[in-house]
Scaffold this motif. Structure first.
Motif, PDB file in Angstrom:
ATOM      1  N   THR A   1       0.951   4.054  -2.853  1.00 26.97           N
ATOM      2  CA  THR A   1       0.379   5.449  -2.543  1.00 26.97           C
ATOM      3  C   THR A   1       1.153   6.674  -1.984  1.00 26.97           C
ATOM      4  OG1 THR A   1      -0.038   4.934  -0.200  1.00 26.97           O
ATOM      5  CG2 THR A   1      -1.786   4.227  -1.966  1.00 26.97           C
ATOM      6  N   GLY A   2       2.599   6.148  -1.703  1.00 28.93           N
ATOM      7  CA  GLY A   2       3.632   6.652  -0.881  1.00 28.93           C
ATOM      8  C   GLY A   2       3.192   7.212   0.634  1.00 28.93           C
ATOM      9  N   LEU A   3       1.997   6.686   1.208  1.00 33.76           N
ATOM     10  CA  LEU A   3       1.405   6.830   2.318  1.00 33.76           C
ATOM     11  C   LEU A   3       1.752   5.704   3.479  1.00 33.76           C
ATOM     12  CD1 LEU A   3      -2.158   7.973   1.434  1.00 33.76           C
ATOM     13  CD2 LEU A   3      -0.055   9.560   1.787  1.00 33.76           C
ATOM     14  N   SER A   4       1.794   6.143   4.691  1.00 35.22           N
ATOM     15  CA  SER A   4       2.233   5.158   5.586  1.00 35.22           C
ATOM     16  C   SER A   4       1.499   4.019   5.613  1.00 35.22           C
ATOM     17  CB  SER A   4       2.071   5.919   7.029  1.00 35.22           C
ATOM     18  OG  SER A   4       2.109   4.962   8.239  1.00 35.22           O
ATOM     19  N   SER A   5       1.746   2.787   5.632  1.00 33.23           N
ATOM     20  CA  SER A   5       1.073   1.536   5.840  1.00 33.23           C
ATOM     21  C   SER A   5       0.403   1.268   7.037  1.00 33.23           C
ATOM     22  CB  SER A   5       1.882   0.395   5.352  1.00 33.23           C
ATOM     23  OG  SER A   5       3.091   0.032   6.031  1.00 33.23           O
TER      24      SER A   5
ATOM     25  N   GLY B   1       5.400   6.102   8.922  1.00 33.70           N
ATOM     26  CA  GLY B   1       4.980   7.462   8.634  1.00 33.70           C
ATOM     27  C   GLY B   1       5.797   8.269   9.670  1.00 33.70           C
TER      28      GLY B   1
ATOM     29  N   CYS C   1      11.964  10.711   6.768  1.00 35.36           N
ATOM     30  CA  CYS C   1      12.535  10.118   5.591  1.00 35.36           C
ATOM     31  C   CYS C   1      14.057  10.684   5.816  1.00 35.36           C
ATOM     32  CB  CYS C   1      12.306  10.960   4.395  1.00 35.36           C
ATOM     33  SG  CYS C   1      12.786  12.564   3.984  1.00 35.36           S
TER      34      CYS C   1
ATOM     35  N   THR D   1       9.275  17.357   8.709  1.00 34.29           N
ATOM     36  CA  THR D   1       9.326  17.973   7.368  1.00 34.29           C
ATOM     37  C   THR D   1      10.268  18.956   7.242  1.00 34.29           C
ATOM     38  OG1 THR D   1       7.596  19.468   8.091  1.00 34.29           O
ATOM     39  CG2 THR D   1       6.671  17.404   7.444  1.00 34.29           C
TER      40      THR D   1
ATOM     41  N   TYR E   1       0.724  -1.137  -0.092  1.00 37.87           N
ATOM     42  CA  TYR E   1      -0.130  -0.024  -0.029  1.00 37.87           C
ATOM     43  C   TYR E   1       0.718   1.345  -0.020  1.00 37.87           C
ATOM     44  CZ  TYR E   1      -2.986   3.878   2.006  1.00 37.87           C
ATOM     45  OH  TYR E   1      -3.428   5.055   2.260  1.00 37.87           O
ATOM     46  N   THR E   2       1.991   1.115   0.696  1.00 36.70           N
ATOM     47  CA  THR E   2       2.941   2.384   1.046  1.00 36.70           C
ATOM     48  C   THR E   2       3.284   2.364  -0.421  1.00 36.70           C
ATOM     49  OG1 THR E   2       3.258   2.029   3.337  1.00 36.70           O
ATOM     50  CG2 THR E   2       4.978   3.356   2.041  1.00 36.70           C
TER      51      THR E   2
ATOM     52  N   GLU F   1      -0.253   4.057   9.297  1.00 39.94           N
ATOM     53  CA  GLU F   1      -1.539   4.474   9.465  1.00 39.94           C
ATOM     54  C   GLU F   1      -2.824   4.028   8.559  1.00 39.94           C
ATOM     55  OE1 GLU F   1      -0.880   8.741   8.663  1.00 39.94           O
ATOM     56  OE2 GLU F   1       0.990   8.757  10.079  1.00 39.94           O
ATOM     57  N   TYR F   2      -2.270   3.405   7.588  1.00 41.71           N
ATOM     58  CA  TYR F   2      -3.481   2.668   6.845  1.00 41.71           C
ATOM     59  C   TYR F   2      -4.028   1.617   7.676  1.00 41.71           C
ATOM     60  CZ  TYR F   2      -5.359  -0.187   3.343  1.00 41.71           C
ATOM     61  OH  TYR F   2      -6.260  -1.015   2.516  1.00 41.71           O
TER      62      TYR F   2
END
Length: 358
Positions: free
Chosen positions: A139-143, A319, A322, A271, A135-136, A145-146
């Motif tokens: 989408t580039g999103l945190s698995s 999440g 980086c 960030t 999933y990450t 949090e998913y």
């Protein structure tokens, strides 16, 4: 789940009948890929760590029934796990049903100078997130949090047992980092004061100042994080040499005027905007002859096998930020009135020495 295994005779037959345009079958590469892709051994290592197996073998090899009794394990299951690990050089089967430590197993002892016994916990929340890492990648999103519907630290606050094991893994990493940072940096002798920003409960600073007896330090982190530090400082006999200050990077004064400031695995969690604010506030606290030491993964290009590249995937999945390239770090520091003086390799992460722009 099935471990990939292709008989050698089948490989040879396939190779003989391969046609033009088909890749050559390299059995060594196939076996190596199977080894890297499988998670049986990593899970087995983490499980025997949770049982404290290595500690029970400190005085010498033991028969499985005796070892299982000490570890509160089922003998047949434990023997099967140790047999598999012994095949990888982790533990050794000295004689049938009798197991002992090997060089690879020694760091799993709790009394080892850089003990890794707590470094590999089995955290259900993490494992569930890794099961959805695709999933990450999509989408580039945190698995994490998913899967869990909340951020990593929020989850840990609601799961104290997992949080405790996570803290143990961080302490194990810190023990290694103390040794690598101290041996890699050649300018400690000229420094008399250091501020550890985001230093947690003081484990790193304690290890550092126990060896650098000419220095004094300040531990700076959130009030609830540093709450346990005084007891640790007292036990280490460092109460008079390490000051403790609770506060926020963004809202409270950063202790000014120290010779050195340390950010260990801090910037990667923020960030660029938050990191810029943090670095600007650190620069305001620094003298013109102070230095900032940053110890965290740097994303170097190429095929080199660096621990930071794997940690970058942890951050991606959980999440948490980086790993930046050296060029990205230069731009980040430059925007805060700082410049990279040198990047020093260590067995863990690089140590980046940063100086004020004057």
């Amino acid at each position: 789940m099935r471990i990939a295994s292709i008989p050698a005779e089948e490989i040879d037959m396939q190779d003989e009948v391969s046609t033009a345009g088909r890749p050559h079958i390299d059995i060594t590469s196939v076996r190596r890929l199977s080894e890297l892709a499988d998670y049986v051994v990593p899970f087995a290592i983490r499980a025997v760590c949770s049982l404290g197996v290595a500690d029970h073998l400190i005085d010498g090899p033991l028969p499985v029934p005796d070892l299982a009794k000490r570890c509160n394990a089922e003998p047949v299951a434990l023997q099967r796990a140790l047999r598999a690990l012994a095949g990888k050089g982790i533990f050794t089967e000295c004689e049938p049903g009798v197991f002992g430590l090997t060089a690879l197993a020694q760091p799993l002892r709790s009394d080892h100078p850089v003990s890794l016994g707590d470094a590999y916990p089995l955290l259900p929340g993490d494992l569930q997130a890794w099961a959805h890492f695709d999933y990450t990648l999509r989408t580039g999103l945190s698995s994490f949090e998913y899967v869990h519907g909340m951020g990593y630290w929020e989850y840990m606050a609601e799961h104290p047992e997992e949080s405790k094991r996570f803290d143990g893994s961080q302490a194990a990493g810190t023990r290694m980092e103390v040794r690598t940072v101290l041996s890699a940096y050649d300018s400690w002798a000229g420094l008399t004061s250091v501020v550890d920003l985001g230093g947690g409960n003081g484990t790193f600073l304690i290890g550092m100042l126990s060896r650098l007896r000419h220095m004094r330090g300040t531990l700076f982190d959130q009030p609830h994080v540093v709450a346990g530090a005084p007891a640790l400082l007292s036990a280490a006999g460092l109460t008079e040499r390490i000051a403790v200050k609770g506060g926020s990077f963004f809202d409270d004064e950063i202790p000014p005027g120290a010779d050195a400031y340390l950010l260990k695995r801090v910037l990667w969690s923020w960030t660029d905007d938050h990191a810029h604010t943090l670095l600007t506030r650190v620069r305001a606290a620094m003298r013109d002859d102070s230095r900032l030491l940053v110890h965290e993964p740097v994303a170097f290009p190429g095929d080199t096998d660096e621990v930071g590249k794997a940690y970058d995937l942890i951050l991606l999945a959980m999440g948490g930020g980086c790993a930046r390239t050296e060029e990205q770090l230069r731009a980040l520091f430059g925007g805060a009135g700082l410049r990279i003086n040198r990047v020093i390799p260590t067995p863990m992460f690089p140590l980046v020495e940063v100086l004020p722009v004057t």
